[in-house]
Design an enzyme around this catalytic site. Structure first.
Site, PDB file in Angstrom:
ATOM      1  N   PRO A  29       0.854  -1.184   0.000  1.00  0.00           N
ATOM      2  CA  PRO A  29       0.000   0.000   0.000  1.00  0.00           C
ATOM      3  C   PRO A  29       0.894   1.240   0.000  1.00  0.00           C
ATOM      4  O   PRO A  29       1.785   1.365   0.833  1.00  0.00           O
ATOM      5  CB  PRO A  29      -0.767  -0.131   1.318  1.00  0.00           C
ATOM      6  N   TYR A 180      -0.596   5.309  13.212  1.00  0.00           N
ATOM      7  CA  TYR A 180      -1.920   5.904  13.006  1.00  0.00           C
ATOM      8  C   TYR A 180      -2.890   5.411  14.095  1.00  0.00           C
ATOM      9  O   TYR A 180      -2.463   4.781  15.064  1.00  0.00           O
ATOM     10  CB  TYR A 180      -2.380   5.638  11.570  1.00  0.00           C
ATOM     11  N   GLY A 318       7.491  -2.159  -1.561  1.00  0.00           N
ATOM     12  CA  GLY A 318       7.016  -0.785  -1.679  1.00  0.00           C
ATOM     13  C   GLY A 318       7.764  -0.059  -2.778  1.00  0.00           C
ATOM     14  O   GLY A 318       7.396  -0.103  -3.963  1.00  0.00           O
ATOM     15  N   ARG A 319       8.858   0.584  -2.403  1.00  0.00           N
ATOM     16  CA  ARG A 319       9.587   1.428  -3.358  1.00  0.00           C
ATOM     17  C   ARG A 319      10.030   0.682  -4.616  1.00  0.00           C
ATOM     18  O   ARG A 319       9.913   1.241  -5.719  1.00  0.00           O
ATOM     19  CB  ARG A 319      10.759   2.105  -2.643  1.00  0.00           C
TER      20      ARG A 319
END
Ligand SMILES: Cc1cc2nc3c(=O)[nH]c(=O)nc-3n(C[C@H](O)[C@H](O)[C@H](O)COP(=O)(O)O)c2cc1C
Length: 364
Positions: A29, A180, A318-319
């Protein structure tokens, strides 16, 4: 006689619940801030479909569960009809290419500013302790949720999950990582409550598990995953005993029979900085009975090792996936990778740094 090509562990099939994955290279994500006005935009169709392979598993970027869930501008939401409708063509494009697509649902909690809140109200959290501003951000001091308000937030996750299914997603990933709201309850570095949602580990994990239970009851446990980062402690959200926290969550999740647990490697000192760490996710991998996903600083070689050594079922990228839309294919051929450009991660541009990373054929 030609020698048989050696098996590449990352490119072996895997059965994820009812889905037959053709390989184990998962799209992480990644928020890209291109959803103007919190509504997913048509340019995401190309971005996600570029990264789809037949039988590949993709996790969409963080998607807000309500109008208090937002931190950054232009992150998508999934609480209005308009947002649900806007996701549909994006999900359809992934399905048309044979991908399996989950939506990551989140609430930022105190990592916010009143400019992104309805009526400029204070962001909500497990605590009223303000965050120290970092990197030029100006978090507004949060308001501690009253105990009787918590069921409403759990319900927001439930409704968001239902909306994600309505939009066509195959399931949802609850964002319980990276500091979060869900993490703000779990970690004792933040949670200073004295009610049943604070104090002991069991109490601090209650909110996360209520969200899991509620979402699983709504859409089916076989469509639910969760992302956790027990070892991460940037943005002032560390825990005094991350191993106990990770283990308690892994064991507790078994009760709900959810599809997968996605954990961030302890070596991720921050969202993008990799350091040596004496810790490992192995105890959690062993404790959790569903599919185990790992993320954080993986390349082709150590991803292959993680699968070969049974430290994970799937490896999330991810990256490398951001910069290489055809990452599984490049891993198959052991081809060189495009380098990601951090400067274009969050520039709102619908093309540059978003859909213009070249495929292998383009660079040949
Ligand atoms: C541009 C960018 C956006 C990200 N957005 C999210 C996000 O929306 N949700 C999330 O859980 N993690 C997010 N992350 C973290 C990634 O999912 C992943 O955990 C992290 O990049 C480490 O994996 P890597 O070393 O393969 O890049 C983001 C990372 C990047 C680089």
């Amino acid at each position: 006689m030609a020698a048989e090509a050696p098996t590449i562990p990352l490119l072996t099939p895997y059965k994820l619940g009812k889905y037959n994955l053709s390989h184990r290279v998962v799209l992480a994500p990644m928020t890209r801030l291109g959803s103007y006005g919190n509504v997913p935009q048509p340019h995401a169709i190309l971005y996600y479909s570029q990264r789809t392979s037949k039988g590949g598993f993709l996790i969409a970027e963080v998607t807000g569960v309500s109008d208090t869930a937002q931190e950054y501008p232009n992150t998508p939401g999934i609480w209005t009809k308009e947002q649900v409708e806007a996701w549909k063509p994006i999900v359809d494009a992934v399905h048309a290419k044979g991908g399996i697509f989950f939506c990551q649902i989140w609430h930022v909690g105190r990592v916010s500013n009143q400019d992104f809140q309805p009526n400029r109200q204070a962001p909500i959290s497990s605590t009223d302790k303000p965050m120290t501003p970092i990197d030029g951000s100006q978090p507004t001091p949060p308001r501690r949720l009253r105990t009787d308000e918590i069921p409403q937030i759990v319900n927001d996750f439930r409704v968001a999950a239902r909306n994600a299914i309505e939009a066509g997603f195959d399931g949802v990933e609850i964002h319980g990582a990276n500091g979060y709201l869900v993490d703000q309850f779990m970690k004792d570095g933040v949670n200073d409550r004295t009610d049943q949602y604070g104090g002991f580990l069991e109490n601090r994990c209650r909110f996360a598990l209520e969200v899991v239970e509620s979402v699983a009851n709504e859409i089916g446990a076989d469509k639910v995953g969760i992302k956790l980062s027990p070892f991460a402690d940037y943005m002032e959200f560390g825990d005094s005993n991350p191993k106990a926290l990770g283990l308690y969550m892994a064991e507790s999740l078994n009760k709900y029979g959810i599809l997968y647990c996605h954990m961030v490697e302890p070596r991720m000192k921050s969202a993008d900085e990799i350091v040596e760490s004496p810790h490992s996710l192995l105890p959690m991998r062993k404790a959790f009975r569903g599919t185990f996903l790992v993320v954080g600083g993986y390349n082709r070689e150590d991803g292959n090792n993680a699968i070969a050594e049974n430290r994970a079922d799937l490896v999330v990228y991810g990256r490398p996936f951001l910069a290489n839309p055809d990452l599984p294919r490049r891993f198959e051929l052991n081809a060189p990778l495009n380098k990601h450009n951090e400067e274009t991660f969050y520039t709102f541009d619908p093309v540059i740094g978003y859909t213009d990373y070249p495929f292998l054929e383009d660079s040949a």
